[in-house]
Write an enzyme that holds these catalytic residues in place. Structure first.
Site, PDB file in Angstrom:
ATOM      1  N   TYR A 128       0.854  -1.193   0.000  1.00 24.34           N
ATOM      2  CA  TYR A 128       0.000   0.000   0.000  1.00 24.34           C
ATOM      3  C   TYR A 128       0.883   1.233   0.000  1.00 24.34           C
ATOM      4  O   TYR A 128       1.845   1.304   0.764  1.00 24.34           O
ATOM      5  CB  TYR A 128      -0.885   0.021   1.256  1.00 24.34           C
ATOM      6  CG  TYR A 128      -2.345   0.055   0.894  1.00 24.34           C
ATOM      7  CD1 TYR A 128      -2.855   1.130   0.150  1.00 24.34           C
ATOM      8  CD2 TYR A 128      -3.205  -0.976   1.258  1.00 24.34           C
ATOM      9  CE1 TYR A 128      -4.191   1.144  -0.218  1.00 24.34           C
ATOM     10  CE2 TYR A 128      -4.535  -0.945   0.896  1.00 24.34           C
ATOM     11  CZ  TYR A 128      -5.029   0.115   0.152  1.00 24.34           C
ATOM     12  OH  TYR A 128      -6.341   0.142  -0.218  1.00 24.34           O
TER      13      TYR A 128
ATOM     14  N   GLU B 202      -0.380   4.994  -0.510  1.00 26.52           N
ATOM     15  CA  GLU B 202      -1.170   6.181  -0.881  1.00 26.52           C
ATOM     16  C   GLU B 202      -0.260   7.395  -0.898  1.00 26.52           C
ATOM     17  O   GLU B 202       0.647   7.517  -0.076  1.00 26.52           O
ATOM     18  CB  GLU B 202      -2.308   6.386   0.120  1.00 26.52           C
ATOM     19  CG  GLU B 202      -3.423   5.390  -0.085  1.00 26.52           C
ATOM     20  CD  GLU B 202      -4.530   5.518   0.946  1.00 26.52           C
ATOM     21  OE1 GLU B 202      -4.427   6.361   1.847  1.00 26.52           O
ATOM     22  OE2 GLU B 202      -5.498   4.740   0.850  1.00 26.52           O
TER      23      GLU B 202
ATOM     24  N   ASP C  98      -7.737  12.853 -25.191  1.00 25.21           N
ATOM     25  CA  ASP C  98      -7.823  11.469 -24.715  1.00 25.21           C
ATOM     26  C   ASP C  98      -7.151  10.615 -25.791  1.00 25.21           C
ATOM     27  O   ASP C  98      -7.734  10.312 -26.834  1.00 25.21           O
ATOM     28  CB  ASP C  98      -9.293  11.067 -24.527  1.00 25.21           C
ATOM     29  CG  ASP C  98      -9.421   9.625 -24.041  1.00 25.21           C
ATOM     30  OD1 ASP C  98      -8.429   8.871 -24.130  1.00 25.21           O
ATOM     31  OD2 ASP C  98     -10.519   9.246 -23.587  1.00 25.21           O
TER      32      ASP C  98
ATOM     33  N   THR D 134      -4.369   5.155 -21.950  1.00 28.30           N
ATOM     34  CA  THR D 134      -4.273   3.846 -21.309  1.00 28.30           C
ATOM     35  C   THR D 134      -2.944   3.228 -21.727  1.00 28.30           C
ATOM     36  O   THR D 134      -2.333   3.653 -22.714  1.00 28.30           O
ATOM     37  CB  THR D 134      -5.412   2.899 -21.743  1.00 28.30           C
ATOM     38  OG1 THR D 134      -5.447   2.873 -23.176  1.00 28.30           O
ATOM     39  CG2 THR D 134      -6.754   3.341 -21.215  1.00 28.30           C
TER      40      THR D 134
ATOM     41  N   LYS E  14      -3.332  -0.747 -24.744  1.00 30.67           N
ATOM     42  CA  LYS E  14      -3.784  -0.940 -26.132  1.00 30.67           C
ATOM     43  C   LYS E  14      -2.542  -1.128 -27.012  1.00 30.67           C
ATOM     44  O   LYS E  14      -1.758  -2.019 -26.744  1.00 30.67           O
ATOM     45  CB  LYS E  14      -4.679   0.227 -26.539  1.00 30.67           C
ATOM     46  CG  LYS E  14      -5.946   0.328 -25.646  1.00 30.67           C
ATOM     47  CD  LYS E  14      -6.922   1.341 -26.143  1.00 30.67           C
ATOM     48  CE  LYS E  14      -8.220   1.320 -25.355  1.00 30.67           C
ATOM     49  NZ  LYS E  14      -8.198   2.120 -24.120  1.00 30.67           N
TER      50      LYS E  14
ATOM     51  N   ARG F   5      -2.914  -3.428 -18.123  1.00 32.89           N
ATOM     52  CA  ARG F   5      -4.148  -2.645 -18.058  1.00 32.89           C
ATOM     53  C   ARG F   5      -3.931  -1.491 -17.091  1.00 32.89           C
ATOM     54  O   ARG F   5      -3.467  -1.685 -15.970  1.00 32.89           O
ATOM     55  CB  ARG F   5      -5.318  -3.506 -17.571  1.00 32.89           C
ATOM     56  CG  ARG F   5      -5.551  -4.732 -18.413  1.00 32.89           C
ATOM     57  CD  ARG F   5      -6.949  -5.257 -18.264  1.00 32.89           C
ATOM     58  NE  ARG F   5      -7.874  -4.429 -18.991  1.00 32.89           N
ATOM     59  CZ  ARG F   5      -8.107  -4.529 -20.306  1.00 32.89           C
ATOM     60  NH1 ARG F   5      -7.466  -5.429 -21.027  1.00 32.89           N
ATOM     61  NH2 ARG F   5      -8.962  -3.735 -20.891  1.00 32.89           N
TER      62      ARG F   5
HETATM   63  N1  DSN Z   1     -13.624   0.215 -24.607  1.00 31.89           N
HETATM   64  C1  DSN Z   1     -12.379   0.632 -25.213  1.00 31.89           C
HETATM   65  C2  DSN Z   1     -12.378   0.332 -26.664  1.00 31.89           C
HETATM   66  O1  DSN Z   1     -12.549  -0.817 -27.011  1.00 31.89           O
HETATM   67  O2  DSN Z   1     -12.178   1.210 -27.469  1.00 31.89           O
HETATM   68  C3  DSN Z   1     -12.074   2.050 -24.948  1.00 31.89           C
HETATM   69  O3  DSN Z   1     -12.113   2.286 -23.581  1.00 31.89           O
END
Ligand code: DSN
Length: 423
Positions: free
Chosen positions: A54, A56, A200, A226, A229, A235
């Site tokens: 932990y 924080e 974004d 993120t 991807k 993740r």
């Molecule tokens: N749900 C994701 C996607 O597949 O594009 C984006 O957050």
């Protein structure tokens, strides 16, 4: 005493499910634009002892003792992210893209403030003001879309809406759009109304890391993303910003919208930033775009309509109505999955169908590129998609196609030496 047996010995049900999904991941061609296969190193870091800690707060300012090592880890991850994207500040604690966006809004907006973002049904995201998401409940989102003819973001409309509604924040970014964003135009519109510009970049940050898509960092006040991807990390989420916004963003992540960071994920993010800074990764990012272009070109040559007429990134939408007016995106995605090609259904711009049915499928190339496929296989896969959809009511043709797809998938295993974490 801690139980040191493997998951297989402790929990046969979960072990069976891990095995089942390993088999599924191994036997399909994966075209979900937001998925990828991570390296063994990323997976190891993600499953490391940092899950026990932990911490924080932020390095040097924690609410727990024993954080010396975690501090070094978080500093390392932040420094790597800043260097990779040329950002003045990085926050690597967001648990996901949705959390990163929520924290970004919380940092700068009061409930009821206006934001100008892209319509979900024309390529935006749930967290860009959907009425069923906290963003839509808390803030007043105004939506821009694409031009009906070109299917490109209509920057004149963005400017018109900005001047009319004077939002506090202008938001650029998408989950289903295949062209380059005009950051310069977004910046100048935001400046004209004295608004913040947020990008974004969740979908394309991996391409940015590899130099295959323009970098929003020099233009935006803040960039959310993120790591799982095209970037090929664990993740998780990420926020990049100018130094002047660092304090507000850090405060909005913790304690504003999250508790302690998930430091096993932060460790894996650090590994993925290192991997994404290599020449091999640059080649990979470029290949993702080449593969997407090859697939779009083949589908168009087969007479199938690609939204926007092609792609500049890792994905594109295909309009099923160009195959058969009655064919829905959902039917097409289900059929393709059954024969070994996994993608997702999606609305296309100005879609008369609801999002849970959609008239399109979304095709993305990060995962198949990690599998080692290049333009010839991308072309072949697109041909197989077109054939499968045309022969969707012919079981024997589908059986033959499935065999060809399985053979192709088998020839390009994501993990030739076996899946990391395989039980
Ligand atoms: N749900 C994701 C996607 O597949 O594009 C984006 O957050």
């Amino acid at each position: 005493m801690i139980d040191s047996r493997s998951v297989e010995d402790v929990d046969a049900q979960v072990a069976d499910l891990i095995r089942a999904d390993t088999a599924r991941q191994n036997s399909h061609i994966h075209l979900i634009a937001s998925e990828n296969f991570v390296s063994r190193a990323v997976m190891q870091a993600s499953g490391s002892v940092f899950t026990n800690k932990y911490a924080e707060g932020y390095p040097g300012r924690r609410y727990y003792e024993g954080c010396g090592v975690v501090d070094q880890l978080e500093d390392l991850a932040r420094d790597r992210a800043k260097a990779l994207f040329g950002a003045e500040h990085a926050n690597v604690q967001p648990h996901s893209g949705a959390q990163a966006n929520l924290a970004a809004y919380f940092a700068f907006l009061e409930p009821g403030d206006r934001v100008l973002g892209m319509r979900l049904d024309q390529g935006g995201h749930l967290t860009h003001g959907s009425p069923v998401n906290a963003s839509g409940e808390l803030y007043e989102f105004i939506a821009y879309g694409v031009d009906q003819d070109s299917e490109l973001i209509d920057m004149d409309e963005v400017r018109r809406l900005a001047l009319e509604h004077r939002p506090k924040m202008v938001l650029a970014g998408y989950t289903a759009y295949s062209r380059v964003l005009d950051y310069e135009a977004f910046r100048s519109i935001a400046d004209e109304i004295d608004a913040l510009l947020m990008v974004d970049a969740a979908h394309f940050i991996g391409l940015v890391a590899g130099g295959a898509y323009p970098n929003p960092v020099p233009y935006a006040d803040l960039v959310t993303a993120t790591t799982h991807k095209a970037l090929r990390g664990p993740r998780g989420g990420l926020i990049l910003s100018r130094e002047e916004h660092a304090k507000a963003i850090d405060k909005a992540v913790f304690p504003g919208t999250q508790g302690g960071g998930i430091f096993s994920q932060v460790a894996a993010k650090a590994v993925c930033f290192l991997e994404a800074s290599t020449p091999e990764y640059r080649d990979y990012a470029g290949q993702i775009v080449e593969n997407a272009r090859a697939m779009a070109a083949r589908l168009m040559a087969e007479g199938v309509r690609v939204v926007g007429g092609g792609t500049d990134n890792h994905m594109f939408l295909v309009d099923m109505r160009s195959i058969d007016e009655e064919l829905t995106g959902k039917q097409a995605a289900k059929l393709l999955d059954a024969v070994g090609i996994t993608c997702n259904f999606n609305t296309v711009p100005f879609d008369p169908r609801k999002p849970f049915v959609g008239s399109g499928i979304r095709i993305g190339t990060p995962a198949m590129t990690t599998q080692g496929m290049k333009e010839p296989e991308a072309d072949e896969t697109a041909g197989l998609i077109a054939e499968a959809l045309r022969h969707r009511e012919d079981p024997s043709a589908l059986e033959g196609l499935e065999q060809r797809i399985r053979k192709l998938a088998d020839s390009f295993p994501a993990y030739p030496e076996g899946f990391p974490g395989h039980v």
